[in-house]
Design an enzyme around this catalytic site. Structure first.
Site, PDB file in Angstrom:
ATOM      1  N   GLU A  60      58.939  -4.323 -11.566  1.00  0.00           N
ATOM      2  CA  GLU A  60      57.515  -4.623 -11.799  1.00  0.00           C
ATOM      3  C   GLU A  60      56.824  -5.247 -10.598  1.00  0.00           C
ATOM      4  O   GLU A  60      55.677  -4.914 -10.290  1.00  0.00           O
ATOM      5  CB  GLU A  60      57.345  -5.543 -13.021  1.00  0.00           C
ATOM      6  CG  GLU A  60      57.607  -4.880 -14.360  1.00  0.00           C
ATOM      7  CD  GLU A  60      59.077  -4.850 -14.739  1.00  0.00           C
ATOM      8  OE1 GLU A  60      59.906  -5.371 -13.965  1.00  0.00           O
ATOM      9  OE2 GLU A  60      59.398  -4.310 -15.812  1.00  0.00           O
ATOM     10  N   HIS A 129      60.480 -11.479 -25.541  1.00  0.00           N
ATOM     11  CA  HIS A 129      59.675 -10.271 -25.723  1.00  0.00           C
ATOM     12  C   HIS A 129      58.474 -10.493 -26.637  1.00  0.00           C
ATOM     13  O   HIS A 129      57.945  -9.554 -27.205  1.00  0.00           O
ATOM     14  CB  HIS A 129      60.527  -9.131 -26.288  1.00  0.00           C
ATOM     15  CG  HIS A 129      61.423  -8.479 -25.288  1.00  0.00           C
ATOM     16  ND1 HIS A 129      62.486  -9.114 -24.715  1.00  0.00           N
ATOM     17  CD2 HIS A 129      61.404  -7.234 -24.738  1.00  0.00           C
ATOM     18  CE1 HIS A 129      63.093  -8.298 -23.867  1.00  0.00           C
ATOM     19  NE2 HIS A 129      62.455  -7.146 -23.862  1.00  0.00           N
TER      20      HIS A 129
END
Lengths: 325, 382
Positions: A60, A129
């Site tokens: 990322e 998450h």
């Protein structure tokens, strides 16, 4: 009117804009051959090819930064984070590169691009998450932070984000990708920075955004049975913030509760409360309250998770507390 | 002293050969053994010397202004490393450049005027970045100098993105990215190189190894002495050499740029160099072993090396050099005067550069103005 899933509405926005403007490309993990981790980009590789729908390694920081560089010299990247949780390893690129480049170059370079992906709690995804990143990105000047609750807004707001001439963080939700809603057949674009009054009411304003709009609407329905008439305002955009709609609503109802998924401490709700009391101290009948995720990392077990997330019962309770009944 | 700190001018010859060995594993094409540049001429070398002298003098005057508190904040000087940016510029004038925070010299090598650099250091309206960037954030769109960056290694992915755009549009241009040995430990650096190699982007990543990441010498920050070896694990073509001789830098960077421009993928270079000053103006650099700086100044000063070549091999005269130096001096004095006279930024502009003004239409049914992919453009037009 077509009835679309939210993922289809988002895809339609991207596809239409990519057909219109070949400077736009989509880049992220699993966006191409896998057709998207949540199938938002399904079929896009087939239409646009590998030059414009680009699978990345799990990297990322690298591909978010690559997007910024490409945007600086005239392309308009869509950088998909499989979830915004993973954006934290690219946080430096979003903040120190994308948000600041226009200012630190004295206006010579900007980063017109969209960072998008699902944000906030889903179900039983545990601590790493389930993060709501709203306040992390809304804090920084130079960024716009946009979110939606239904399919029509998902489509119209993403279209606007893709045409924006600066970086936009576009916050989606895993839980609502499959939710269906009506989307007009004709093209439509919702300007960023316009809140929407989802339900008019006179007793109190529920200020919210994202999928918590539905929590607030459920609470409003329950309260209606007891003769309490609340207004639900979907901010849609945290930056720029639609002060006009926000203040007009609270000036009318004189009471407000802010409902959001991010944690309580230094969450976006704190900013909204501050702005409300600065602007409307003399008309407020009660302290502005907040219903947010509780200040703990998200637990896995369902019963604990339910305790953490905002729900209609907590919203009803806060509304009653504000009204004193 | 161990091997890492001993690398220097004395080892130049010995180390040049293993570093320059062509890496052909993984099906990579070898780097060209000769660049597309013509042989250097007397005038060209004189021009490169002048550019190096100009950068050095600007830096010296910046140091002086810093001690007078006319230049504030952090200020990292390029003195000693001038041959790297100046040599690299020859074959890449029309390409994209990006650098870190020791970038005054890179900006000038790419075409930014001494005036614009000095005015930026002074925080003035006529500075390269309008006084908003300062020493670490010099930008010059006119010359495709895409900035100075202050987060170590974080600009390397941006350079990959610039190269991505160049390839996307079929421009035939290359993105050059400069960073230091310190940056070669950052995750962003590795990720950028992986992406660049995966997508075969036209980029040249230049690690200017000056042996110190701030105050930490190479042997205490890296188990490898040659930073270009990082490329091996990524499958990227690489080269490594000493960069004190501007002619050598000119040739070797040109080879890498030729390679990337031809579509063969990116190249990582390690260019060994040495900074004469501390990390920044606030660093007296007391961590260097005794005699090291003096040795580099004596044997590896880019200006001395090129000066010797000019006088011994090209017959440049004392009078010519005096005229050149006088010209440099005048240009620098002018730059300082320009910076001093330039107005401070207008407070009314404080919020002006936070968000780019919206120019793209939000109109329904409207087409975008340009098509950038050559094949699509041709399709549309024809």
């Amino acid at each position: 009117m077509a009835t679309l899933q939210i993922r289809e509405a988002l895809r339609r926005a991207m596809v239409e804009e990519m057909r219109r403007d070949d400077r736009i490309f989509l880049m992220g993990e699993e966006v191409g051959h896998y057709n998207g981790a949540y199938k938002v980009s399904q079929g896009m590789l087939e239409e646009f090819g590998e030059q414009r729908v680009i699978d990345t390694p799990i990297s990322e920081n690298g591909f978010a930064g690559l997007g910024v560089g490409a945007a600086m010299v005239g392309l308009r990247p869509i950088i998909e984070f499989m979830t915004w949780n993973f954006s934290l390893v690219a946080y430096d690129q979003v903040i120190n590169s994308a948000a600041k480049i226009y200012q630190m170059s004295g206006g010579q370079y900007s980063a017109p691009m969209v960072f998008r992906g699902p944000n906030g709690t889903a179900e039983n995804l545990a601590a790493q998450h389930s993060t709501s990143v709203d306040s992390l990105y809304a804090h920084f000047p130079g960024l716009k932070v946009v979110t939606y609750c239904d399919a029509a807004d998902a489509y119209g707001l993403l279209k606007a984000a893709l045409r924006d001439d600066g970086p936009v963080c576009f916050l989606e939700s895993e839980l609502t990708y499959g939710m269906k809603g009506e989307v007009p057949d004709e093209e439509h674009i919702i300007p960023l920075g316009q809140a929407k009054v989802r339900r008019a009411g006179r007793d109190l304003s529920l200020i919210t955004w994202g999928k918590q709009v539905f929590t607030c609407e459920a609470a409003a329905k329950q309260l209606e049975a007891d003769g309490i008439d609340v207004e639900v305002v979907d901010l849609r955009s945290l930056r720029p913030l639609d002060h006009q709609t926000l203040f007009a609503s609270v000036a009318k109802t004189r009471r407000a509760v802010v409902v959001h998924e991010g944690h309580l401490f230094a969450g976006v709700g704190a900013e909204i409360v501050a702005r409300l009391q600065e602007a409307l101290f003399d008309v407020l009948e009660a302290p502005v309250l907040r219903v947010t995720s509780r200040d703990v990392p998200q637990p896995y077990a369902s019963n604990l998770e339910k305790l953490v997330n905002p729900d209609a019962a907590r919203v009803v309770e806060a509304v009653r507390k504000s009204l004193g009944r | 002293m161990d091997a890492a700190t001993q690398r220097g001018p004395a080892q130049a010859e010995a180390q040049a050969s293993p570093h320059s060995a062509v890496h052909t594993q993984g099906g990579l094409l070898p780097l060209p053994t000769q660049s597309s540049l013509p042989a250097i001429t007397r005038d060209e070398l004189l021009g490169l010397y002048r550019q190096m002298a100009l950068i050095r003098r600007v830096e010296e005057l910046a140091a002086k202004a810093y001690t007078q508190r006319k230049i504030l904040g952090f200020c990292h000087l390029y003195i000693g490393q001038e041959s790297v940016a100046v040599g690299a510029a020859v074959a890449t004038k029309g390409d994209y450049w990006m650098a870190a925070y020791r970038e005054h010299g890179h900006a000038m090598a790419k075409g930014t005027s001494a005036r614009a650099v000095m005015a930026e250091l002074y925080g003035r309206r006529d500075g390269a970045s309008r006084g908003l960037g300062g020493s670490m954030h010099i930008f010059d769109r006119e010359h495709d100098f895409l900035g100075g960056y202050g987060i170590v290694g974080a600009h390397v992915p941006l350079a990959a993105g610039v190269a991505f755009a160049a390839k996307y549009r079929g421009e035939g241009r290359v993105a050059l990215c400069y960073f230091g040995d310190g940056a070669a430990h950052q995750g962003a650096f590795f990720e950028a190189l992986c992406l660049a190699q995966l997508y075969k982007l036209p980029a040249v990543f230049i690690c200017e190894n000056n042996f110190y990441a701030m105050g930490t010498p190479l042997h205490r920050q890296s188990a490898l002495a040659d930073m270009s070896l990082r490329a091996d694990g990524i499958g990227m073509q690489r080269d490594a050499f000493e960069g004190f001789d501007v002619e050598l830098v000119r040739e070797r960077v040109a080879r890498a740029a030729d390679y990337a421009r031809a579509g063969n993928g990116p190249v990582m270079l390690e260019i060994v160099t040495y900074r004469h000053r501390g990390h920044s103006m606030s660093d007296p650099a007391k961590y260097r072993p005794a005699g090291e700086l003096e040795q580099y100044k004596e044997e590896s000063d880019p200006l001395k090396i090129t000066l010797r070549r000019l006088t011994e091999d090209f017959g440049v005269t004392e009078a010519e050099l005096e005229a050149l130096q006088a010209g440099v001096e005048a240009e620098c004095e002018d730059a300082v005067a320009f910076a001093e006279a330039s107005p401070i930024p207008d407070p009314a502009d404080l919020y002006r550069y936070t968000y780019a003004p919206q120019q793209t239409t939000m109109g329904v049914g409207e087409a975008a103005p340009t098509f950038t992919i050559p094949a699509l453009r041709a399709q549309k037009e024809g």
